[in-house]
Design a protein around this motif. Sequence first.
Motif, PDB file in Angstrom:
ATOM      1  N   ALA A 261       0.823  -1.061  -0.048  1.00 38.11           N
ATOM      2  CA  ALA A 261      -0.035  -0.043  -0.005  1.00 38.11           C
ATOM      3  C   ALA A 261       0.972   1.316  -0.041  1.00 38.11           C
ATOM      4  CB  ALA A 261      -0.988  -0.088   1.335  1.00 38.11           C
ATOM      5  N   SER A 262       0.161   2.536  -0.106  1.00 32.74           N
ATOM      6  CA  SER A 262       0.936   3.731  -0.311  1.00 32.74           C
ATOM      7  C   SER A 262       0.466   4.441   1.025  1.00 32.74           C
ATOM      8  CB  SER A 262       0.658   4.601  -1.507  1.00 32.74           C
ATOM      9  OG  SER A 262       1.127   3.715  -2.549  1.00 32.74           O
ATOM     10  N   VAL A 263       1.510   5.321   1.612  1.00 34.41           N
ATOM     11  CA  VAL A 263       1.082   6.293   2.792  1.00 34.41           C
ATOM     12  C   VAL A 263       1.315   7.666   2.208  1.00 34.41           C
ATOM     13  CG1 VAL A 263       1.604   6.930   4.913  1.00 34.41           C
ATOM     14  CG2 VAL A 263       1.736   4.336   4.436  1.00 34.41           C
ATOM     15  N   ILE A 264       0.143   8.416   2.146  1.00 35.87           N
ATOM     16  CA  ILE A 264       0.021   9.679   1.567  1.00 35.87           C
ATOM     17  C   ILE A 264      -0.180  10.741   2.803  1.00 35.87           C
ATOM     18  CG2 ILE A 264      -0.698  11.561   0.035  1.00 35.87           C
ATOM     19  CD1 ILE A 264      -1.550   9.211  -1.698  1.00 35.87           C
ATOM     20  N   ASP A 265       1.020  11.473   2.993  1.00 32.63           N
ATOM     21  CA  ASP A 265       0.886  12.464   4.271  1.00 32.63           C
ATOM     22  C   ASP A 265      -0.084  13.497   3.895  1.00 32.63           C
ATOM     23  OD1 ASP A 265       2.475  12.752   7.057  1.00 32.63           O
ATOM     24  OD2 ASP A 265       2.195  14.805   5.950  1.00 32.63           O
ATOM     25  N   ARG A 266      -0.769  14.050   5.094  1.00 30.75           N
ATOM     26  CA  ARG A 266      -1.407  15.596   4.725  1.00 30.75           C
ATOM     27  C   ARG A 266      -0.868  16.449   6.162  1.00 30.75           C
ATOM     28  NH1 ARG A 266      -2.874  14.797  -0.089  1.00 30.75           N
ATOM     29  NH2 ARG A 266      -4.019  12.881  -0.386  1.00 30.75           N
ATOM     30  N   GLY A 267       0.327  16.435   6.188  1.00 30.77           N
ATOM     31  CA  GLY A 267       1.043  17.199   7.077  1.00 30.77           C
ATOM     32  C   GLY A 267       1.097  16.817   8.560  1.00 30.77           C
ATOM     33  N   THR A 268       2.037  15.879   8.750  1.00 29.87           N
ATOM     34  CA  THR A 268       1.880  15.056  10.141  1.00 29.87           C
ATOM     35  C   THR A 268       3.095  14.354  10.636  1.00 29.87           C
ATOM     36  OG1 THR A 268       0.445  13.249  11.155  1.00 29.87           O
ATOM     37  CG2 THR A 268       1.137  12.961   8.914  1.00 29.87           C
ATOM     38  N   ALA A 269       3.179  13.764  11.543  1.00 29.85           N
ATOM     39  CA  ALA A 269       4.241  12.674  12.016  1.00 29.85           C
ATOM     40  C   ALA A 269       3.658  11.199  11.980  1.00 29.85           C
ATOM     41  CB  ALA A 269       4.675  13.098  13.156  1.00 29.85           C
ATOM     42  N   PHE A 270       4.163  10.343  11.208  1.00 33.63           N
ATOM     43  CA  PHE A 270       4.017   8.945  11.359  1.00 33.63           C
ATOM     44  C   PHE A 270       5.172   8.202  11.397  1.00 33.63           C
ATOM     45  CE2 PHE A 270       4.354  10.040   6.793  1.00 33.63           C
ATOM     46  CZ  PHE A 270       4.944   8.832   6.013  1.00 33.63           C
ATOM     47  N   PHE A 271       4.657   6.822  11.718  1.00 33.81           N
ATOM     48  CA  PHE A 271       5.656   5.697  11.677  1.00 33.81           C
ATOM     49  C   PHE A 271       5.412   4.586  10.787  1.00 33.81           C
ATOM     50  CE2 PHE A 271       6.973   1.648  13.498  1.00 33.81           C
ATOM     51  CZ  PHE A 271       8.441   1.460  13.325  1.00 33.81           C
ATOM     52  N   LEU A 272       6.339   4.095   9.956  1.00 31.07           N
ATOM     53  CA  LEU A 272       6.033   3.092   9.088  1.00 31.07           C
ATOM     54  C   LEU A 272       7.048   1.841   9.285  1.00 31.07           C
ATOM     55  CD1 LEU A 272       4.419   1.896   6.290  1.00 31.07           C
ATOM     56  CD2 LEU A 272       6.260   2.926   5.051  1.00 31.07           C
ATOM     57  N   GLU A 273       6.540   0.523   9.150  1.00 26.43           N
ATOM     58  CA  GLU A 273       7.152  -0.548   9.300  1.00 26.43           C
ATOM     59  C   GLU A 273       6.859  -1.466   7.981  1.00 26.43           C
ATOM     60  OE1 GLU A 273       8.720  -3.945  12.527  1.00 26.43           O
ATOM     61  OE2 GLU A 273       6.831  -2.814  12.973  1.00 26.43           O
ATOM     62  N   VAL A 274       7.964  -1.896   7.628  1.00 25.00           N
ATOM     63  CA  VAL A 274       7.505  -2.819   6.499  1.00 25.00           C
ATOM     64  C   VAL A 274       8.448  -4.063   6.536  1.00 25.00           C
ATOM     65  CG1 VAL A 274       7.365  -2.856   3.857  1.00 25.00           C
ATOM     66  CG2 VAL A 274       6.989  -0.894   4.844  1.00 25.00           C
ATOM     67  N   ASP A 275       7.959  -5.271   6.303  1.00 23.12           N
ATOM     68  CA  ASP A 275       8.585  -6.654   6.182  1.00 23.12           C
ATOM     69  C   ASP A 275       8.338  -7.393   4.872  1.00 23.12           C
ATOM     70  OD1 ASP A 275       6.406  -7.802   7.135  1.00 23.12           O
ATOM     71  OD2 ASP A 275       7.063  -7.717   9.233  1.00 23.12           O
ATOM     72  N   GLN A 276       8.482  -8.635   5.108  1.00 17.38           N
ATOM     73  CA  GLN A 276       8.358  -9.371   3.925  1.00 17.38           C
ATOM     74  C   GLN A 276       6.735  -9.969   3.874  1.00 17.38           C
ATOM     75  OE1 GLN A 276      10.799 -12.766   3.851  1.00 17.38           O
ATOM     76  NE2 GLN A 276      12.622 -11.472   3.363  1.00 17.38           N
TER      77      GLN A 276
END
Length: 566
Positions: A261-276
């Motif tokens: 999936a995609s994460v589109i920011d709208r002016g913020t702080a976020f954490f993303l974790e991706v594995d297999q």
Amino acid sequence: MSDSAPKSVSQLAGKYIDGTLSKEEADYLHFLMETDPQIERHLVGSVLSHLVLLENFDGPNQKETFISSKIKTKEISVWEETHQEENLPFLNNQDPRTNVPLRVQNPIEKNTDGSFYWTGDQEDRSNVRPERNRRSRRRKFFLLASGILLIVLLLFGWIFWNHQQSGEIPYCPIARVVETVDPVWREGQMSYKNGQGVERSNISLKSGLVRLKFENGVELILEGPLEFAIKDSAQTFCSEGRVSALVPSSAAGFEVSTPYASVIDRGTAFFLEVDQKKARVDVIKGKVDFVPPNKSPVPLNKGKAYTIDHLHAASEQIAQPERYMDTNKFRTILNQSETRMLESIKLKQASILRDSSLMLHWDLREGIGKIESGQIRGCRESQGRFQQTRSIAFNRRTDRLFWEQQGSCSSLTLMTSVRIDHFQNQTNVLFCSGGFAAGEGNLLWQILKDGRLQLQITHQNPKGDLSGKISREEFYSPAVYNRSTLGTWITLAVVLDSEKKTVSMYADGQEIAKKDWTNAVPLKFKGGTIGNYESNDVQRNARNLNGAMEEFLIFRRPLSSKEIFR
């Protein structure tokens, strides 16, 4: 005014042309010309006509008769018809321009010296010379505007010339590596230093932390193991790893894509974790749009999390803020890492100081202070390689360090930890030895504008040598610096081995060039200059180092590759 003064402009003009105008009449006519521009233009036109007519008639009587008739009947009458005034202005208590009665009986008076002056109210005189005043104001405005335009053109010309002289092209990468903590780069992938620019490329980590700052203000902290690709300032791709993002409102729309999936920011702080197997996003502040493939965006506000796996199964959870790494957490980890590294450096320095071949060791990490067997001229303190250390910056043409010790050797090793901020000068001198005698070498070690290292060995040939008084050998390395590495710290070294008759160059412990030293002459030092050329002719030939230095060492023996790597 005398009663004999003429009452008609026609009479005054005619008498002026005929040469019979008295001093009193001339002063009065001069006053009228100053107060009424049309009288001035008319009189000039009459005189010009008079001169033209003189060239077309021969006899004096014929000239005078024709002039008197034309001037008095036609030329002057045109002006009088325009003004509808037979008498001289102001003598009839009326302004000939506005036909407004004047407030005084006779606003023109005569001085004792025969000149005329205005005695009426200033308000009455305000309309006497409006056209002349307008012309004067227009001239002044034109001159002022021309002066300002000339100054602006000269300023831009100077800036353009200075830019051409420096030849430096401003470099604005998509992002820049601000800091790293114990990074271990994957084999075969590019490694990055603190301060290095990053363009469209991949960042591949086995372990460690990397803090990035984009040109649009976005800040990312990447945690390994990681596979991260930068496409442009608004689009990135992460196939593995952890990403803590701080996105200002001005960069809203910043996107981090994943295989799921995609994460589109709208002016913020976020954490993303991706594995297999999955991708998860936690919103710390503001909101993001989570966009699964072929589905509508899922808006997520602060405190929400969303997970999607490789089978596209999605679920919403509560965010876990402790997963997010902010700047404070990063700094804490960075300080701990730097403390360990500095302790390791001190142990290595203790071993270096015990080396009997050491001729010079200047540790500049404590900033400007007293240095042994030398002097500091100019220079300023700057940030060192680590947050806890300082360095010496060479920013001005006169900045330099003087080494006052004398010595000689047949082989030599020079080492320094240096940061280049820009290439304003054609050369950036690292070391220049002072003076040389017959058969003895003089050294010049510098960084060229194209990023290559250069070593010059100049010596006087022994007496009886017919090849010339001075010989010079030059050695070059491939480019060490480019636009992306400006602002990064690199440890440079050059080794002169008289036994093997070779000159080797190193960057960060890796050998980058090795050349034959055909004329291995003895080297004798009479002091030296660090960070600049020995000559005082700095106004014409600027060669100072455009950057900073935190350590400089000289050994009177050739160090091995293993020793340099350590």
